[in-house]
Design a protein around this motif. Structure first.
Motif, PDB file in Angstrom:
ATOM      1  N   THR A 197       5.009  -0.691  -2.733  1.00 55.42           N
ATOM      2  CA  THR A 197       5.730  -0.678  -1.455  1.00 55.42           C
ATOM      3  C   THR A 197       6.359  -2.031  -1.173  1.00 55.42           C
ATOM      4  OG1 THR A 197       4.107   0.933  -0.639  1.00 55.42           O
ATOM      5  CG2 THR A 197       5.529  -0.124   0.981  1.00 55.42           C
ATOM      6  N   GLU A 198       5.566  -3.108  -1.319  1.00 53.02           N
ATOM      7  CA  GLU A 198       6.076  -4.446  -1.030  1.00 53.02           C
ATOM      8  C   GLU A 198       7.131  -4.861  -2.053  1.00 53.02           C
ATOM      9  OE1 GLU A 198       6.410  -7.983   1.146  1.00 53.02           O
ATOM     10  OE2 GLU A 198       5.543  -6.019   1.593  1.00 53.02           O
ATOM     11  N   ARG A 201      10.247  -3.192  -1.094  1.00 50.15           N
ATOM     12  CA  ARG A 201      10.828  -3.820   0.094  1.00 50.15           C
ATOM     13  C   ARG A 201      11.545  -5.119  -0.270  1.00 50.15           C
ATOM     14  NH1 ARG A 201       9.957  -7.619   3.881  1.00 50.15           N
ATOM     15  NH2 ARG A 201       8.185  -8.469   2.705  1.00 50.15           N
ATOM     16  N   ARG A 204      14.700  -4.295  -2.062  1.00 53.40           N
ATOM     17  CA  ARG A 204      15.711  -3.833  -1.104  1.00 53.40           C
ATOM     18  C   ARG A 204      16.286  -5.001  -0.326  1.00 53.40           C
ATOM     19  NH1 ARG A 204      12.783  -0.452   0.989  1.00 53.40           N
ATOM     20  NH2 ARG A 204      12.075  -1.569   2.842  1.00 53.40           N
TER      21      ARG A 204
END
Length: 438
Positions: A197-198, A201, A204
């Motif tokens: 997830t990190e 992120r 992104r």
């Protein structure tokens, strides 16, 4: 010596001794007395053997080396061998328990989730990371089928297809996980989860940063190139038009320069090759510089005041000036003409604080959590008017991270904003300053 001889030789000697004693009694007192004595000796020997058998039976119910009884005769050798075997077994169990404890500790510290299942996917054990990733609980879910605990169509398809050589990317519980099942032994499987997830992120943010930086640089470059093309094709431009073009090109060039400087500053703050080297910061002088910069940017359109009643701190004067200056300049840019901006440096029970309070346009609650993101703007059109780069609060965030500080924001549309920098008490320098200006 042969173990068989160790058993039979002493036993034969004891039997020979008993027979010799009976023969002596036979010769001295007759057959009846000898037989009675022989019978009594046999009864005693059987009772002793049964007693040792009973003790051995009790010990086998709870086999600890410290409780092993002593023996007589052949039982001495038996109990001695049992004692050695039990001590070796206890030593092996202690070593196994130590390795198991180390394994569990290592599994608990792993950032990746590990779930051990049997061949029909019943949960046997999982580590805390797996509990966090998949919402499992070891005590509650042990013995339950994993497919009943992880409710995901993608995971079910992965199980049904059985193509475990390829990992599965799974969106589950607001996380993005890389999941893979690894068969081992004959009747067990390991489910491994990796939280990306990190990483996603950050990736992104990197893509957005490149896209936004390219867009921000493209706009002034387009203006400059356009005016240069006009100047090269139309040589008879009148002086006022040429002056206006040069002025706009200069403004756009300065905008690009500020943007590149902020990008370089942000990159330097994030670099591990640029460690913080604390020094005593004269906060009185720093606040005076921030006040002058804010008043210069305001050009007399706002009432800018300041008070400095806090201690000097240890840190980077340049970085703190950049952070405080960005907060002050934002207050000026987003406050209408005639409004007020108040700057303050003060001490508090939790540590020194830098406050910026304005009577500006304010910020809606849904935007506050994202203000420190790169190039994030609440009002893009106003940002262009005020010549902001969109990196100011991101720089503030990273400066505070390097100094152990935090930023809190209170704002409401039409009611102004309040930005508070909280610094740790550990940064306080012994030398204090005190100043008040209006």
């Amino acid at each position: 010596m042969n173990p068989k001889l160790l058993f039979w030789v002493p036993a034969a000697l004891r039997m020979a001794l008993v027979l010799a004693a009976v023969a002596v009694l036979w010769g001295l007192f007759g057959a009846v007395v000898a037989l009675i004595c022989a019978f009594c000796i046999m009864v005693v020997m059987v009772f002793v053997q049964l007693s040792y058998l009973y003790q051995l039976s009790n010990w086998l119910d709870s086999p600890h080396s410290a409780k092993l009884p002593d023996g007589w005769g052949a039982w001495t050798n038996i109990f001695s061998r049992l004692y050695r075997l039990r001590r070796d077994d206890e030593k092996s169990q202690a070593e196994l328990s130590e390795w198991l404890a180390r394994f569990r500790q290592a599994m608990h510290l792993l950032p990746d989730g590990v779930v051990i299942m049997d061949d029909v996917l019943f949960l046997e054990w999982c580590n805390p990371a797996a509990e966090k990733h998949l919402g499992l609980t070891q005590e509650r879910d042990k013995g339950m089928r994993v497919t009943n605990l992880i409710r995901s169509p993608e995971f079910m398809d992965y199980i049904i297809l059985g193509r475990y050589e390829q990992p599965l990317t799974l969106s589950f519980r607001n996380r993005k996980l890389i999941v893979q099942i690894i068969p081992f032994e004959n009747r067990r499987q390991i489910l491994v989860t990796h939280d990306v997830t990190e990483t996603e992120r950050i990736e992104r943010m990197r893509r957005d940063f490149i896209a936004n930086a390219s867009h921000e640089l493209r706009t002034p470059l387009t203006v400059i190139v356009g005016f240069l093309e006009i100047a090269s094709t139309e040589l008879d431009l009148d002086a006022p038009t040429r002056a206006a073009h040069i002025k706009l090109m200069t403004e756009q060039a300065h905008r690009m320069q500020h943007l590149i400087e902020d990008m370089l500053t942000l990159s330097r703050l994030e670099s591990v090759d640029y460690p913080l080297r604390p020094e005593r910061v004269d906060v009185k002088m720093l606040m005076e510089q921030v006040l002058r910069d804010a008043r210069a940017l305001s050009a007399g359109k706002h009432e800018v005041s300041m008070e400095c009643r806090g201690p000097d701190v240890l840190g980077s004067a340049d970085e703190l000036h950049s952070a405080f200056g960005n907060l002050a300049s934002n207050a000026v840019r987003y406050t209408q003409a005639g409004g007020s901006i108040h700057l303050a440096w003060q001490d508090s029970p939790g540590g020194p604080q830098f406050l910026v309070k304005d009577s500006g346009i304010g910020i809606s609650p849904e935007h506050i959590s994202r203000l420190t993101e790169r190039f994030y703007r609440v009002d893009k059109s106003r940002s262009r008017e005020t010549q902001g780069t969109g990196l100011g609060l991101a720089i503030v965030k990273h400066v505070l991270l390097r100094h152990g500080g935090t930023l809190s924001i209170k704002s409401a549309p039409g009611k102004g904003s309040s930005f508070t920098v909280n610094m740790p008490k550990s940064l306080i320098s012994p030398v204090n300053g005190e100043l008040q200006l209006h």
